[in-house]
Scaffold this motif. Structure first.
Motif: not given
Ligand code: OXD
Ligand code: NDP
Length: 308
Positions: A46, A66-68, A91, A223, A271, A274
């Motif tokens: 992360w 993560g997705a970000g 996710l 975010r 948060h 997902s």
């Molecule tokens: C992601 C998050 O980016 O959990 O996966 O925010």
């Protein structure tokens, strides 16, 4: 060839077992173990330590769990190392469910009914059909488009805003800064699923709220740094926004005295909209490593200049 994993231990142990069975040529180490640092090609995390390249001189790819990937500072990503974010069905579906739950809650006035229950008040309010409820999704990428598909299936009128035009059945595409105002003006419920970049930081502010229909709902799962807290409180106070569902804040967690904790028109979740699912994501990780080995492009490659 080896992988170093630096994130949740439970998922890490699952991935390690799965990879040992399905990709015995790849050794995976759970931080702080790294094996021989010269053999490390992949770092999965992360957040990344700032001395990555001196630790692992032959590093080739950093995978975000993560997705970000906005949490990786470009200054700490060594030159020539690719950054890849997580695009995986677990996710994606989890986020589509969170957004759908939030949109339905706002559309069906659940915050109001929960407050009524506390007052032992049995009172019905008019319900407009889903087809008259316009949901606007900021960010029509992997997650935004998945949410839009579920919502259109339920009969909501969906639109999305992105940098480039999108073609998704029954979803109106607005794109670019010039079309933001028109998009906002027709969003009864606004959902934010934008990545954090220098262009989206602070975007959810007074000016933007003022362009929504009066009494609009807000669902924010992008975010924390995209949202101006003071401006949201003001918009809730004036009734410009009727209710907000907020999953991401800056900082996380909020301090104990922060007004979001107790605001009657705001639901706050920590948060959890997902997260990466261990079983489905390890297959995506392995597929990307194989793609990389074969010189094919990886899914979820970040353009560090663009920021997402
Ligand atoms: C992601 C998050 O980016 O959990 O996966 O925010
Ligand atoms: P994608 O990269 O697939 O989609 C991003 C979308 O945002 C794209 O449609 C992109 O447009 C659009 N976009 C980016 N910048 C701009 C801009 N300046 N103006 C207009 N549109 C813009 O990301 P995902 O859908 O996978 O994820 C989105 C975000 O969700 C993540 O970055 C993360 O911040 C957040 N997230 C939150 C989680 C939570 O638990 N709360 C969990 C997972 C993710 P285009 O397609 O034209 O490039």
């Amino acid at each position: 060839m080896s992988i170093v994993y630096h994130s949740s231990a439970v998922r890490g142990k699952f991935w390690q077992r799965w990879l040992a069975e399905n990709a015995p040529d790849l050794d995976m180490y759970l931080w702080p173990e790294t094996g021989d640092p010269t053999k490390v090609r992949y770092f999965v995390a992360w957040e990344i330590p700032d001395d990555l390249l001196s630790r692992f001189p032959h590093l080739e790819v950093i995978f975000s769990v993560g997705a970000g990937a906005d949490q990786f500072s470009a200054d700490h990503v060594p030159e020539g190392v690719s950054v890849v974010r997580m695009i995986e069905p677990g996710l994606t579906n989890h986020m589509a469910a969170y957004v759908t739950f939030s949109v339905i809650s706002l559309h069906r006035k659940m915050p109001r009914y929960l407050q009524q229950q506390q007052r032992k008040l049995w009172l019905k309010h008019n319900a407009v059909p889903a087809s008259q409820c316009r949901v606007g999704i900021l960010g029509l990428g992997n997650l935004g488009s998945a949410a839009a598909r579920v919502l259109t299936h339920l009969g909501y009128q969906c639109s999305g805003w992105s940098r480039n035009r999108k073609h998704i059945d029954d979803v109106t595409s607005y794109f670019g800064d010039d079309q933001l105002a028109a998009f906002l003006a027709q969003s009864d419920i606004l959902v934010c699923l934008l990545p954090l970049t220098h262009l989206t930081r602070g975007l959810l502010n007074r000016d933007l709220f003022a362009q929504l229909p009066r009494g609009a709902g807000l669902v924010h799962a992008g975010r924390g740094q995209q949202l101006n807290h003071e401006d949201l409180l003001e918009a809730l106070e004036s009734g410009q926004i009727s209710h907000a569902v907020i999953d991401v804040t800056d900082p996380e967690p909020l301090p104990e005295e922060h007004p979001f904790w107790t605001h009657p028109s705001l639901w706050l979740t920590p948060h959890i909209a997902s997260e990466t699912h261990a079983e489905s994501s390890v297959k995506v990780l392995l597929d990307n490593i194989r793609r990389h080995e074969q010189g094919r492009s990886m899914i979820g490659l970040i353009d560090m200049n663009r920021g997402y």
